[in-house]
Each structure stands twice: as C-alpha cells, then as structure tokens.
Design a protein around this motif. Structure first.
Motif, PDB file in Angstrom:
ATOM      1  N   VAL A 299       0.857  -1.186   0.000  1.00  0.00           N
ATOM      2  CA  VAL A 299       0.000   0.000   0.000  1.00  0.00           C
ATOM      3  C   VAL A 299       0.894   1.237   0.000  1.00  0.00           C
ATOM      4  O   VAL A 299       1.709   1.422   0.899  1.00  0.00           O
ATOM      5  CB  VAL A 299      -0.919   0.032   1.248  1.00  0.00           C
ATOM      6  N   ALA A 300       0.736   2.087  -0.991  1.00  0.00           N
ATOM      7  CA  ALA A 300       1.476   3.350  -1.050  1.00  0.00           C
ATOM      8  C   ALA A 300       0.754   4.382  -0.184  1.00  0.00           C
ATOM      9  O   ALA A 300      -0.462   4.547  -0.296  1.00  0.00           O
ATOM     10  CB  ALA A 300       1.571   3.841  -2.488  1.00  0.00           C
ATOM     11  N   VAL A 301       1.480   5.064   0.674  1.00  0.00           N
ATOM     12  CA  VAL A 301       0.872   6.003   1.618  1.00  0.00           C
ATOM     13  C   VAL A 301       0.058   7.079   0.906  1.00  0.00           C
ATOM     14  O   VAL A 301      -0.957   7.538   1.422  1.00  0.00           O
ATOM     15  CB  VAL A 301       1.940   6.598   2.571  1.00  0.00           C
ATOM     16  N   ASP A 302       0.478   7.505  -0.281  1.00  0.00           N
ATOM     17  CA  ASP A 302      -0.238   8.557  -0.994  1.00  0.00           C
ATOM     18  C   ASP A 302      -1.576   8.108  -1.577  1.00  0.00           C
ATOM     19  O   ASP A 302      -2.356   8.944  -2.031  1.00  0.00           O
ATOM     20  CB  ASP A 302       0.636   9.128  -2.114  1.00  0.00           C
ATOM     21  N   THR A 303      -1.853   6.800  -1.558  1.00  0.00           N
ATOM     22  CA  THR A 303      -3.133   6.308  -2.065  1.00  0.00           C
ATOM     23  C   THR A 303      -4.193   6.211  -0.984  1.00  0.00           C
ATOM     24  O   THR A 303      -5.330   5.859  -1.258  1.00  0.00           O
ATOM     25  CB  THR A 303      -2.978   4.922  -2.726  1.00  0.00           C
ATOM     26  N   VAL A 304      -3.810   6.525   0.260  1.00  0.00           N
ATOM     27  CA  VAL A 304      -4.702   6.390   1.404  1.00  0.00           C
ATOM     28  C   VAL A 304      -5.173   7.775   1.845  1.00  0.00           C
ATOM     29  O   VAL A 304      -4.379   8.709   1.960  1.00  0.00           O
ATOM     30  CB  VAL A 304      -3.980   5.678   2.575  1.00  0.00           C
ATOM     31  N   GLU A 305      -6.458   7.901   2.120  1.00  0.00           N
ATOM     32  CA  GLU A 305      -7.027   9.166   2.572  1.00  0.00           C
ATOM     33  C   GLU A 305      -6.464   9.553   3.942  1.00  0.00           C
ATOM     34  O   GLU A 305      -6.351   8.719   4.833  1.00  0.00           O
ATOM     35  CB  GLU A 305      -8.549   9.032   2.658  1.00  0.00           C
ATOM     36  N   ALA A 306      -6.139  10.827   4.100  1.00  0.00           N
ATOM     37  CA  ALA A 306      -5.630  11.328   5.382  1.00  0.00           C
ATOM     38  C   ALA A 306      -6.762  11.415   6.392  1.00  0.00           C
ATOM     39  O   ALA A 306      -7.859  11.851   6.073  1.00  0.00           O
ATOM     40  CB  ALA A 306      -4.998  12.703   5.206  1.00  0.00           C
ATOM     41  N   ASN A 307      -6.469  10.997   7.624  1.00  0.00           N
ATOM     42  CA  ASN A 307      -7.387  11.180   8.737  1.00  0.00           C
ATOM     43  C   ASN A 307      -6.881  12.399   9.500  1.00  0.00           C
ATOM     44  O   ASN A 307      -5.804  12.365  10.077  1.00  0.00           O
ATOM     45  CB  ASN A 307      -7.383   9.939   9.634  1.00  0.00           C
ATOM     46  N   THR A 308      -7.653  13.485   9.488  1.00  0.00           N
ATOM     47  CA  THR A 308      -7.257  14.725  10.167  1.00  0.00           C
ATOM     48  C   THR A 308      -8.156  15.022  11.362  1.00  0.00           C
ATOM     49  O   THR A 308      -8.070  16.100  11.942  1.00  0.00           O
ATOM     50  CB  THR A 308      -7.297  15.909   9.181  1.00  0.00           C
ATOM     51  N   LYS A 309      -8.992  14.071  11.725  1.00  0.00           N
ATOM     52  CA  LYS A 309      -9.969  14.280  12.798  1.00  0.00           C
ATOM     53  C   LYS A 309      -9.321  14.739  14.101  1.00  0.00           C
ATOM     54  O   LYS A 309      -9.788  15.674  14.734  1.00  0.00           O
ATOM     55  CB  LYS A 309     -10.757  12.993  13.025  1.00  0.00           C
ATOM     56  N   ARG A 310      -8.253  14.089  14.512  1.00  0.00           N
ATOM     57  CA  ARG A 310      -7.601  14.390  15.794  1.00  0.00           C
ATOM     58  C   ARG A 310      -6.383  15.293  15.638  1.00  0.00           C
ATOM     59  O   ARG A 310      -5.692  15.568  16.593  1.00  0.00           O
ATOM     60  CB  ARG A 310      -7.219  13.090  16.489  1.00  0.00           C
ATOM     61  N   GLY A 311      -6.106  15.746  14.410  1.00  0.00           N
ATOM     62  CA  GLY A 311      -4.959  16.600  14.144  1.00  0.00           C
ATOM     63  C   GLY A 311      -3.898  15.880  13.348  1.00  0.00           C
ATOM     64  O   GLY A 311      -3.840  14.654  13.307  1.00  0.00           O
ATOM     65  N   GLY A 312      -3.070  16.665  12.685  1.00  0.00           N
ATOM     66  CA  GLY A 312      -2.005  16.098  11.870  1.00  0.00           C
ATOM     67  C   GLY A 312      -2.551  15.410  10.635  1.00  0.00           C
ATOM     68  O   GLY A 312      -3.709  15.591  10.248  1.00  0.00           O
ATOM     69  N   ASP A 313      -1.691  14.649  10.009  1.00  0.00           N
ATOM     70  CA  ASP A 313      -2.024  13.868   8.821  1.00  0.00           C
ATOM     71  C   ASP A 313      -1.734  12.420   9.169  1.00  0.00           C
ATOM     72  O   ASP A 313      -0.576  12.001   9.217  1.00  0.00           O
ATOM     73  CB  ASP A 313      -1.172  14.347   7.645  1.00  0.00           C
ATOM     74  N   ILE A 314      -2.772  11.660   9.462  1.00  0.00           N
ATOM     75  CA  ILE A 314      -2.638  10.262   9.851  1.00  0.00           C
ATOM     76  C   ILE A 314      -3.152   9.419   8.697  1.00  0.00           C
ATOM     77  O   ILE A 314      -4.289   9.594   8.248  1.00  0.00           O
ATOM     78  CB  ILE A 314      -3.432   9.952  11.137  1.00  0.00           C
ATOM     79  N   ARG A 315      -2.308   8.526   8.207  1.00  0.00           N
ATOM     80  CA  ARG A 315      -2.698   7.663   7.086  1.00  0.00           C
ATOM     81  C   ARG A 315      -2.553   6.203   7.507  1.00  0.00           C
ATOM     82  O   ARG A 315      -1.442   5.724   7.724  1.00  0.00           O
ATOM     83  CB  ARG A 315      -1.867   7.971   5.859  1.00  0.00           C
ATOM     84  N   VAL A 316      -3.682   5.537   7.637  1.00  0.00           N
ATOM     85  CA  VAL A 316      -3.715   4.124   7.991  1.00  0.00           C
ATOM     86  C   VAL A 316      -3.540   3.341   6.693  1.00  0.00           C
ATOM     87  O   VAL A 316      -4.448   3.258   5.874  1.00  0.00           O
ATOM     88  CB  VAL A 316      -5.031   3.751   8.710  1.00  0.00           C
ATOM     89  N   THR A 317      -2.345   2.796   6.515  1.00  0.00           N
ATOM     90  CA  THR A 317      -2.020   2.105   5.267  1.00  0.00           C
ATOM     91  C   THR A 317      -2.348   0.616   5.308  1.00  0.00           C
ATOM     92  O   THR A 317      -2.790   0.057   4.305  1.00  0.00           O
ATOM     93  CB  THR A 317      -0.530   2.292   4.930  1.00  0.00           C
ATOM     94  N   LEU A 318      -2.099  -0.016   6.422  1.00  0.00           N
ATOM     95  CA  LEU A 318      -2.362  -1.449   6.559  1.00  0.00           C
ATOM     96  C   LEU A 318      -3.473  -1.634   7.585  1.00  0.00           C
ATOM     97  O   LEU A 318      -3.300  -1.303   8.755  1.00  0.00           O
ATOM     98  CB  LEU A 318      -1.096  -2.188   7.001  1.00  0.00           C
ATOM     99  N   SER A 319      -4.607  -2.149   7.138  1.00  0.00           N
ATOM    100  CA  SER A 319      -5.768  -2.282   8.017  1.00  0.00           C
ATOM    101  C   SER A 319      -6.733  -3.310   7.432  1.00  0.00           C
ATOM    102  O   SER A 319      -6.569  -3.738   6.296  1.00  0.00           O
ATOM    103  CB  SER A 319      -6.482  -0.936   8.151  1.00  0.00           C
TER     104      SER A 319
END
Length: 151
Positions: free
Chosen positions: A8-28
C-alpha cells in the motif's frame, strides 16, 4: 498456501485529520484485509498535535523517523526523537505534539483490533476536525482499496 503480500502506497490512502495532523492508515482490515491490527504513518507540522485519546483494546507502537515529538501519557510527558520507539499501553490516555521546528514523521501500529472499529478510540479531548470523519480501520473494503492502486 499463504495469502499474497499486499503493498500500500501512503499517498493512495485518505488522510485522517480528525484528531490533528495527517494520519494515514495504510495497513488495516479496510486496505489489506488484515485481522490482527493496523498501522501507518503520522505527519505533524511544527506545533501541530494529535488530540488526547485512548485505545481500550489496543496497544500502540510508535516509531519516530523524523523530527522531535512529545507524547504525554496519563499527564506524564515523554520526549521522543529520531530512532526512538514508544509503547502506549492499552487504556492509557495519550496526546502527541511536534515540539521541533521541522515536520515530524512517525510510523505506528496498533493491536489487537477492537471488536468493532468505532470502539477503537475514545476521545478524551475534543477532536480538532470532527467533520473530517474517520477514514480509519473500518470494515472490509479491500476490493475497492485495491482497485484504487493499493496492490
């Protein structure tokens, strides 16, 4: 026969900004169909932070790859820099701040999974961007994610 590896390429995953920052869950479970945990990459600009929360079912493993961070665990600050790793035990309140003057990056992994995705996080501080939703671990959307360039 074992299942094939999935990249999984990190840039293909939507950013989670709910709690702040740019969090990308790549493996799930959503991205690759895994069943034991989830992980990805966190990016924080200088002064940016992830609001306080806890995980009632999961341990969190955090590995700093760039910058300086401070993780507050149940009101106790821990300074982190490149090469440091930190275990956040199950049920411990934690808040992460970029205390440096450059963008900080860390990789993380949480396991085991909560019984249901919505039980994975308990916010103890108001999320910064609640309207952003929570494109996290979620249900099994492996087919759609793979079709989006995840393989």
């Amino acid at each position: 026969m074992s299942a094939p590896a999935v990249k999984v390429a990190v840039d293909t995953v939507e950013a989670n900004t709910k709690r702040g920052g740019d969090i990308r869950v790549t493996l799930s479970p959503r991205t690759v169909g895994c069943r034991s945990g989830f992980g990805g990459r966190l990016t924080l600009a200088p002064g940016e932070y992830v609001t306080e929360h806890l995980h009632p079912y999961s341990e969190e493993f955090l590995h700093v790859v760039r910058g300086r961070l401070e993780m507050t665990l149940d009101d106790q600050p821990v300074q982190l820099t490149v090469g440091d790793s930190l275990l956040v035990p199950i049920g411990v309140r934690h808040r992460l701040v970029n205390t440096g003057d450059e963008t900080a990056e860390a990789v993380f992994h949480l396991s085991p999974l909560a019984p249901r995705p919505e039980l994975g996080h308990i916010d103890t501080e108001q999320p910064l961007n609640a309207a952003a939703g929570n494109p996290d671990v979620g249900g099994a959307d492996v087919g759609g994610a793979q079709a989006g360039g995840v393989r």
